[in-house]
Design an enzyme around this catalytic site. Structure first.
Site, PDB file in Angstrom:
ATOM      1  N   SER A 151      77.447   6.680  -3.111  1.00  0.00           N
ATOM      2  CA  SER A 151      77.114   6.931  -4.514  1.00  0.00           C
ATOM      3  C   SER A 151      77.922   6.063  -5.477  1.00  0.00           C
ATOM      4  CB  SER A 151      77.315   8.409  -4.849  1.00  0.00           C
ATOM      5  OG  SER A 151      78.570   8.860  -4.393  1.00  0.00           O
ATOM      6  N   LEU A 152      79.243   5.933  -5.256  1.00  0.00           N
ATOM      7  CA  LEU A 152      80.039   5.085  -6.137  1.00  0.00           C
ATOM      8  C   LEU A 152      79.610   3.626  -6.006  1.00  0.00           C
ATOM      9  CD1 LEU A 152      83.626   6.628  -5.735  1.00  0.00           C
ATOM     10  CD2 LEU A 152      82.015   6.953  -7.615  1.00  0.00           C
ATOM     11  N   ARG A 184      75.293  14.973   6.550  1.00  0.00           N
ATOM     12  CA  ARG A 184      75.610  16.194   5.807  1.00  0.00           C
ATOM     13  C   ARG A 184      74.521  17.255   5.890  1.00  0.00           C
ATOM     14  NH1 ARG A 184      78.340  13.669   0.295  1.00  0.00           N
ATOM     15  NH2 ARG A 184      80.320  13.095   1.271  1.00  0.00           N
ATOM     16  N   HIS A 210      76.006  19.636  -3.964  1.00  0.00           N
ATOM     17  CA  HIS A 210      76.963  18.540  -4.112  1.00  0.00           C
ATOM     18  C   HIS A 210      76.372  17.317  -4.780  1.00  0.00           C
ATOM     19  CE1 HIS A 210      80.406  16.060  -3.216  1.00  0.00           C
ATOM     20  NE2 HIS A 210      79.704  15.239  -2.451  1.00  0.00           N
ATOM     21  N   ARG A 250      71.582  11.295   1.033  1.00  0.00           N
ATOM     22  CA  ARG A 250      72.569  10.247   0.756  1.00  0.00           C
ATOM     23  C   ARG A 250      73.554  10.083   1.899  1.00  0.00           C
ATOM     24  NH1 ARG A 250      78.015  10.424  -2.272  1.00  0.00           N
ATOM     25  NH2 ARG A 250      77.874  12.582  -1.605  1.00  0.00           N
ATOM     26  N   HIS A 276      77.084  19.871   0.171  1.00  0.00           N
ATOM     27  CA  HIS A 276      78.266  19.455   0.928  1.00  0.00           C
ATOM     28  C   HIS A 276      78.628  20.578   1.894  1.00  0.00           C
ATOM     29  CE1 HIS A 276      82.152  17.907   2.051  1.00  0.00           C
ATOM     30  NE2 HIS A 276      81.881  16.790   1.404  1.00  0.00           N
ATOM     31  N   ILE A 304      81.624   6.210 -13.745  1.00  0.00           N
ATOM     32  CA  ILE A 304      81.671   4.816 -13.302  1.00  0.00           C
ATOM     33  C   ILE A 304      80.417   4.054 -13.697  1.00  0.00           C
ATOM     34  CG2 ILE A 304      80.802   5.423 -10.988  1.00  0.00           C
ATOM     35  CD1 ILE A 304      82.478   3.131  -9.874  1.00  0.00           C
ATOM     36  N   GLU A 357      73.961   9.109 -10.472  1.00  0.00           N
ATOM     37  CA  GLU A 357      73.379  10.264  -9.796  1.00  0.00           C
ATOM     38  C   GLU A 357      72.144  10.813 -10.483  1.00  0.00           C
ATOM     39  OE1 GLU A 357      74.704  14.611  -7.956  1.00  0.00           O
ATOM     40  OE2 GLU A 357      76.217  13.328  -8.876  1.00  0.00           O
ATOM     41  N   TYR A 380      85.712  13.385  -9.664  1.00  0.00           N
ATOM     42  CA  TYR A 380      85.866  14.334  -8.557  1.00  0.00           C
ATOM     43  C   TYR A 380      85.438  13.756  -7.209  1.00  0.00           C
ATOM     44  CZ  TYR A 380      86.750  17.624 -12.281  1.00  0.00           C
ATOM     45  OH  TYR A 380      87.298  18.245 -13.376  1.00  0.00           O
ATOM     46  N   ALA A 381      85.127  12.460  -7.185  1.00  0.00           N
ATOM     47  CA  ALA A 381      84.732  11.824  -5.923  1.00  0.00           C
ATOM     48  C   ALA A 381      85.985  11.575  -5.087  1.00  0.00           C
ATOM     49  CB  ALA A 381      84.000  10.518  -6.200  1.00  0.00           C
ATOM     50  N   GLU A 408      83.231   8.508   7.589  1.00  0.00           N
ATOM     51  CA  GLU A 408      82.643   9.796   7.230  1.00  0.00           C
ATOM     52  C   GLU A 408      81.334   9.999   7.983  1.00  0.00           C
ATOM     53  OE1 GLU A 408      82.434  10.143   2.988  1.00  0.00           O
ATOM     54  OE2 GLU A 408      84.534   9.621   2.713  1.00  0.00           O
ATOM     55  N   GLY A 430      86.243  11.098  -1.426  1.00  0.00           N
ATOM     56  CA  GLY A 430      86.213  10.287  -0.212  1.00  0.00           C
ATOM     57  C   GLY A 430      86.444   8.817  -0.427  1.00  0.00           C
ATOM     58  N   GLY A 431      85.651   8.183  -1.298  1.00  0.00           N
ATOM     59  CA  GLY A 431      85.849   6.773  -1.542  1.00  0.00           C
ATOM     60  C   GLY A 431      84.555   6.021  -1.745  1.00  0.00           C
TER      61      GLY A 431
END
Length: 524
Positions: A391-392, A290, A351, A386, A243, A13, A375, A46-47, A116, A49-50
């Site tokens: 991150s996105l 986390r 992670h 984080r 993670h 992205i 990242e 591979y993300a 989350e 969650g969102g």
């Protein structure tokens, strides 16, 4: 030889959104994207969650998101970076939607917001449990329709080009320029010189420096290794986010991620004999950040001698669960596990990297004309840890800011063209692409085992000192192989992983207090 205006290294992205924006604002500018795998393979894909972004201003606010991010970062965030990302986030999110990315909505037409660990409100927009894949799909569709973007797959960057590569050129180590990169075309086995006015690093994380990770195989810290060799400043490498809940496997490598959103949906963590334990570690229990959840699981496993703990989804609303997490449910079914009947074995896995190439608020590194986004960077947003699904959002916001600054620089057109023209071709004296992988695989496994055993969730002074000795041994072996002019993507990846390991170890030793994702049992 290839000449381009902008060289983008990486196709997640960060790289794609940046390239699209520069291309659209300057249609005459040539942008070249290189990626070492195919165009779809990236950490973005591979993300699950969102994207954490404020869209519900009745129940949520920028201030709440800012405070949640600062709390997760444990006092080490750059507040200005946090405010920029949170406040500019909704605009960048709307752009992604306009480019075709689709996100789940409720029955009344508003976004279906997940929650989350570490978040005080429901604010995570998602596309089922494959959000990253959906964003990647949409961005690649835009890239394909943009004529001044060229995407080269199976092209692996060997080294960045700076003044170091230009014979007879005196240079100031504190004011280095980047002039592009030397790139191995994996299919033709030819090393190409790609010169550029601007270079963007968007290479993702370094999960495979450990034996168990949720990252894809491409996550070998390439951007950080390249930038480190080019003398860019790298910081906060000690902050590796593990993670808490990767699907347990007897086989090392990429583990399947069970999204944090599953715990946000109500799943509970239990020991193998069915006893809850998170209440002993944090009042938020499963919704703690986390680092806390990962250390709690790690501690329970060590206390009990177990290889994993369990995630309990048996009492959750099955219909709604399948709406949100169909991919996770099917993956568990493939492994012979019914999430509505069985306890799911989970284990922490590396992670996300919270540090990386140090950049300013426009994504510029300490090397002139070299930007970095995503990242592989340390923007100051994450601090010591984080916040989930930030991150996105970071990739969108800093991709935009880097693109705007790039456009400014391209319009000014003040570049060292005299030096760009002097960049030599790759010196391939006796160079051959090695097909022998036994020694490389052995050294890589030794590095991953050492990092997992000595530089993992819980560290100590003694373990770090031993890790430093072991890393230096592996480094010397890799250096000898490289001197033999036997080159391959695998050797280059190993060089980068060794650099990443060294940075993590050294910066862990320099850290004198426990913060966020970093924990040394010898420190108070």
């Amino acid at each position: 030889m290839l000449v381009t205006d902008v060289l983008v290294i990486g196709s997640g992205i960060s790289g794609l959104s940046y390239a699209i924006k520069v291309a659209q604002k300057l249609p005459e500018t040539q942008i070249t994207i290189v990626t070492k795998a195919d165009d779809e393979e990236s950490n973005t894909k591979y993300a699950q969650g969102g994207v954490a972004v404020v869209t519900d201003f009745e129940n949520d606010s920028f201030q709440k998101h800012i405070e949640d991010t600062l709390r997760a970062g444990d006092g080490l965030c750059n507040r200005e970076a946090v405010e920029i990302v949170v406040k500019e986030g909704p605009i960048r999110f709307r752009e992604i939607v306009e480019w075709g990315a689709q996100f789940d909505k409720s029955d009344v037409g508003t976004y279906d917001l997940g929650r989350e660990g570490g978040h005080t409100e429901n604010r995570v927009v998602h596309h089922k449990d494959i959000t990253g894949y959906e964003i990647e799909r949409a961005l690649l569709a835009v890239v394909e329709k943009t004529p001044n973007i060229e995407l080269l797959t199976h092209h692996y960057v060997i080294d960045l080009i700076t003044e170091h590569h230009i014979d007879g050129e005196e240079f100031d180590r504190d004011k280095l320029n980047c002039f592009g990169a030397y790139v191995l075309d994996v299919k033709s086995e030819e090393i190409k010189r790609i010169t550029s006015k601007i270079t963007l690093m968007a290479t993702g994380g370094c999960g495979h420096v450990y034996k168990n990770t949720t990252n894809p195989e491409i996550a070998t810290g390439d951007g950080i290794g390249l930038a480190h060799r080019a003398k860019a400043k790298i910081s906060n490498m000690e902050f590796i986010q593990f993670h808490p809940t990767a699907l347990y496997s007897h086989i090392s490598g990429q583990l399947f991620l069970i999204s944090e959103a599953v715990r946000g949906f109500g799943a509970k963590l239990l020991t193998r004999d069915g006893k809850p334990f998170m209440h002993k570690y944090d009042e938020r229990e499963e919704l703690a950040s986390r680092d806390i959840v990962a250390r709690a699981i790690d501690n329970e496993m060590k206390l009990r001698g177990d290889d994993y703990v369990c995630l309990d989804c048996r009492n959750l609303d099955q219909e709604k669960f399948l709406e949100h997490f169909p991919n996770i449910y099917e993956k568990c079914k493939e492994e012979g596990l019914d999430m509505f009947k069985d306890l799911i074995p989970v284990v922490p896995a590396s992670h996300y990297l919270c540090g990386g190439i140090e950049v300013d608020l426009d994504g510029q590194s300490t090397i002139q004309n070299m930007f970095a986004v995503g990242e592989c960077t340390n923007t100051g947003l994450h601090g010591a840890n984080r916040l989930a699904s930030n991150s996105l959002l970071e990739a969108m916001v800093f991709g935009h800011r880097a693109a705007i600054k790039t456009v400014e620089l391209l319009k000014e057109n003040i570049f060292r063209f005299d030096l760009i023209d002097l960049v030599p071709e790759w010196k391939d004296e006796g160079l051959s692409v090695t097909k022998e992988m036994v020694l490389l695989n052995y050294l890589k496994k030794q590095l991953q085992i050492m990092m997992s055993d000595l530089v993992s969730i819980v560290r100590s002074n003694e373990r770090l000192e031993l890790a430093k000795v072991r890393e230096e041994e592996i480094y010397r072996s890799v250096k000898e192989i490289y001197k033999m002019n036997l080159l391959s993507p695998q050797l280059s990846e190993l060089r980068n992983l060794v650099s990443v390991a060294w940075l993590i170890i050294i910066q862990s030793q320099e850290r004198k207090e426990n913060r966020g994702a970093f924990f040394n049992k010898d420190l108070k």
